[in-house]
Design a protein around this motif. Structure first.
Motif, PDB file in Angstrom:
ATOM      1  N   LEU A   1      10.130 -30.366 -41.700  1.00  0.00           N
ATOM      2  CA  LEU A   1      10.865 -29.550 -42.402  1.00  0.00           C
ATOM      3  C   LEU A   1       9.603 -28.680 -43.212  1.00  0.00           C
ATOM      4  O   LEU A   1       8.650 -29.378 -43.857  1.00  0.00           O
ATOM      5  CB  LEU A   1      11.574 -30.267 -43.480  1.00  0.00           C
ATOM      6  N   ALA A   2       9.860 -27.274 -43.242  1.00  0.00           N
ATOM      7  CA  ALA A   2       8.968 -26.449 -43.649  1.00  0.00           C
ATOM      8  C   ALA A   2       9.689 -25.559 -44.928  1.00  0.00           C
ATOM      9  O   ALA A   2      10.354 -24.784 -44.196  1.00  0.00           O
ATOM     10  CB  ALA A   2       8.195 -25.315 -42.629  1.00  0.00           C
ATOM     11  N   PHE A   3       9.132 -25.952 -46.074  1.00  0.00           N
ATOM     12  CA  PHE A   3      10.034 -25.060 -47.166  1.00  0.00           C
ATOM     13  C   PHE A   3       9.168 -23.653 -47.435  1.00  0.00           C
ATOM     14  O   PHE A   3       8.021 -24.144 -47.705  1.00  0.00           O
ATOM     15  CB  PHE A   3      10.196 -26.182 -48.350  1.00  0.00           C
ATOM     16  N   GLU A   4       9.746 -22.649 -47.682  1.00  0.00           N
ATOM     17  CA  GLU A   4       8.984 -21.616 -48.166  1.00  0.00           C
ATOM     18  C   GLU A   4       9.466 -21.199 -49.641  1.00  0.00           C
ATOM     19  O   GLU A   4      10.646 -21.613 -50.016  1.00  0.00           O
ATOM     20  CB  GLU A   4       9.260 -20.401 -47.214  1.00  0.00           C
TER      21      GLU A   4
ATOM     22  N   THR B   1      12.892 -20.339 -50.786  1.00  0.00           N
ATOM     23  CA  THR B   1      13.411 -19.149 -50.156  1.00  0.00           C
ATOM     24  C   THR B   1      13.677 -19.314 -48.818  1.00  0.00           C
ATOM     25  O   THR B   1      14.219 -18.324 -48.314  1.00  0.00           O
ATOM     26  CB  THR B   1      12.577 -17.908 -50.410  1.00  0.00           C
ATOM     27  N   GLY B   2      13.234 -20.239 -48.166  1.00  0.00           N
ATOM     28  CA  GLY B   2      13.651 -20.401 -46.830  1.00  0.00           C
ATOM     29  C   GLY B   2      13.382 -21.837 -46.391  1.00  0.00           C
ATOM     30  O   GLY B   2      12.374 -22.547 -46.891  1.00  0.00           O
ATOM     31  N   LEU B   3      13.736 -22.346 -45.162  1.00  0.00           N
ATOM     32  CA  LEU B   3      13.656 -23.737 -44.459  1.00  0.00           C
ATOM     33  C   LEU B   3      13.811 -23.751 -43.260  1.00  0.00           C
ATOM     34  O   LEU B   3      14.774 -22.815 -42.498  1.00  0.00           O
ATOM     35  CB  LEU B   3      14.715 -24.620 -45.169  1.00  0.00           C
ATOM     36  N   SER B   4      12.877 -24.215 -42.562  1.00  0.00           N
ATOM     37  CA  SER B   4      12.839 -24.331 -40.977  1.00  0.00           C
ATOM     38  C   SER B   4      12.679 -25.705 -40.511  1.00  0.00           C
ATOM     39  O   SER B   4      11.827 -26.297 -41.344  1.00  0.00           O
ATOM     40  CB  SER B   4      11.940 -23.074 -40.441  1.00  0.00           C
ATOM     41  N   VAL B   5      12.947 -26.038 -39.262  1.00  0.00           N
ATOM     42  CA  VAL B   5      12.403 -27.330 -38.748  1.00  0.00           C
ATOM     43  C   VAL B   5      11.397 -26.918 -37.593  1.00  0.00           C
ATOM     44  O   VAL B   5      11.864 -25.958 -36.859  1.00  0.00           O
ATOM     45  CB  VAL B   5      13.798 -27.910 -38.107  1.00  0.00           C
ATOM     46  N   GLU B   6      10.506 -27.578 -37.460  1.00  0.00           N
ATOM     47  CA  GLU B   6       9.412 -27.431 -36.620  1.00  0.00           C
ATOM     48  C   GLU B   6       8.835 -28.677 -35.796  1.00  0.00           C
ATOM     49  O   GLU B   6       9.472 -29.767 -36.321  1.00  0.00           O
ATOM     50  CB  GLU B   6       8.042 -26.941 -37.510  1.00  0.00           C
TER      51      GLU B   6
ATOM     52  N   LEU C   1       5.781 -26.155 -49.047  1.00  0.00           N
ATOM     53  CA  LEU C   1       5.311 -27.524 -48.410  1.00  0.00           C
ATOM     54  C   LEU C   1       6.085 -27.952 -47.355  1.00  0.00           C
ATOM     55  O   LEU C   1       7.260 -27.232 -47.050  1.00  0.00           O
ATOM     56  CB  LEU C   1       5.307 -28.532 -49.685  1.00  0.00           C
ATOM     57  N   SER C   2       5.301 -29.063 -46.602  1.00  0.00           N
ATOM     58  CA  SER C   2       6.120 -29.524 -45.532  1.00  0.00           C
ATOM     59  C   SER C   2       6.347 -31.067 -45.519  1.00  0.00           C
ATOM     60  O   SER C   2       5.720 -31.770 -46.211  1.00  0.00           O
ATOM     61  CB  SER C   2       5.306 -29.292 -44.385  1.00  0.00           C
TER      62      SER C   2
END
Length: 422
Positions: free
Chosen positions: A365-368, A347-352, A398-399
């Motif tokens: 990568l952080a997957f929601e 449902t979501g993806l971000s770069v940290e 997961l990341s």
């Protein structure tokens, strides 16, 4: 399914060990001190064999450890390691409960038991010492036979988690500890005969109730409602892996994994209760001899090392396997998949980027996913049907940590568009 003959042998062994002290008192004239000592030694025997069982328990503990940074990475590990001989495999995820049992619970139980035993002002003569040796050996062997037959040979380890294994020691600690307390505090009022009857009768009632609960699936004891049982623990579910080779594999570079583990260990010490030991160390440097500062720094180092190890076990051992619309987190040491993420669940993806990423030019990568919720800690477990004992390792957040080409992973799952929207 336990074999009836093997199960009965284990029950007979336990009952036999419990009869040693009463027979010694009634038939051979053992003293009250010997009886109390044998009861204490039985607590030690039950604790010892519980610790022996812990590494082999196949179920996962239902204790919400994923909310604790220090222990969660170890207990979250899936997979086992074979050991030589007829013993079943051991599980790395049981290590946190083993540490708790050896470092915390065992010293507490032994201190309380020996303290209560000391209240009776025991007189240990040579004959009493021989009685203690004989009785202690008997209960130790009896519990060992029960462990070998019921837990290992009959496959009882498949029904247990390390948490439910430790329940036996908890029950003995409170049940037998109460009898020892009565004997120690009211020994003068009850007299020798009264103490003997309290311990023998109380222990008999305790053992009969324990057998009733163990054999009757509908029986519910007090500890069951407060602590749970084998029924409330988590049955591991294997993670499905797509057939064929993955289209893309990615793993964090080794030097980055090592630095990340050390960084997370130090970060934990600065953002948890361990910070108190830094304050103690500074105070000792200012107001006490400098040699005393070694103690708090040793504690800090232990926590840093434990957290760094846990972090490396969680992320340093894994490789990310990308299939069509599926991401598998695979442990290369245990050779076991740890998690599965399907594209439809994202449902979501971000770069940290943390300090390690900025130093090495990597990204995380952080997957929601749907239902991004942590398991709530259960303080009471009133009914197995009401307890959340689902094995959550498919389509959970997961990341993918510290990778040099995060876009490739996103491409493999068809999720790059989420990064481009940001």
């Amino acid at each position: 399914m336990r074999r009836p003959s093997t199960y009965r042998l284990g029950v007979v062994a336990v009952l036999g060990s419990n009869l040693i002290a009463p027979i010694g008192v009634l038939a051979f004239g053992w003293s009250t001190t010997a009886l109390l000592g044998v009861v204490v030694l039985e607590l030690v025997a039950v604790l010892f064999w519980s610790v022996v069982k812990l590494p082999f328990a196949a179920k996962r503990p239902n204790n919400a450890v994923e909310n604790l940074r220090l222990l969660a990475p170890l207990q979250a590990k899936r997979g086992s390691t074979a050991v030589p001989g007829p013993l079943p495999p051991v599980y790395l995820r049981n290590l946190p409960m083993l540490i708790v049992a050896v470092v915390l619970f065992a010293p507490l139980e032994l201190t309380v038991a020996l303290g209560v035993f000391a209240l009776s002002d025991p007189v240990v003569t040579d004959p009493v010492a021989r009685q203690l040796l004989l009785g202690g050996l008997g209960v130790f062997v009896g519990r060992g036979i029960e462990t070998a037959t019921d837990y290992f040979r009959a496959g009882g380890y498949r029904d247990h988690s390390p948490r439910s294994v430790l329940l036996a020691s908890f029950k003995h600690f409170f049940g037998i500890g109460a009898l020892l307390l009565i004997a120690g505090v009211f020994g003068d009022a009850l007299g020798s005969a009264g103490v003997l009857w309290v311990i023998i009768g109380g222990k008999l009632v305790y053992d009969l109730r324990a057998l009733q609960v163990q054999q009757n699936e509908d029986a519910r004891g007090v500890f069951y409602r407060l602590y749970g049982s084998t029924e409330t623990e988590i049955e591991p579910v294997p993670i499905d892996v797509p057939e064929g080779a993955p289209t893309y594999r990615v793993r964090t570079p080794r030097r980055v994994r090592l630095v990340d583990a050390l960084y997370q260990g130090v970060l934990y010490s600065l953002t948890s209760g361990v910070l108190l030991f830094y304050a103690i160390a500074v105070s000792l440097l200012v107001f006490a001899p400098s040699t005393l500062v070694v103690a708090p720094f040793a504690v800090i180092g232990a926590f840093v090392g434990l957290q760094a190890t846990a972090r490396y076990v969680r992320y340093g051992w894994v490789e990310y396997h990308c299939y069509d619309d599926v991401l598998i987190v695979h442990d290369t040491v245990l050779d076991t998949p740890q998690a599965r993420l399907e594209r439809d669940a994202v449902t979501g993806l971000s770069v940290e980027k943390d300090l390690v990423d900025r130093c090495f030019g990597t990204q995380t990568l952080a997957f929601e996913t749907v239902g991004d919720e942590s398991r709530e800690i259960q303080f009471t477990l009133p009914d197995p049907e009401a307890v959340d004992n689902e094995d959550r390792h498919t389509n959970v957040p997961l990341s993918v940590v510290h990778v040099t080409a995060p876009g490739t992973v996103a491409d493999a799952l068809g999720e790059r568009w989420r990064l481009e929207k940001r």
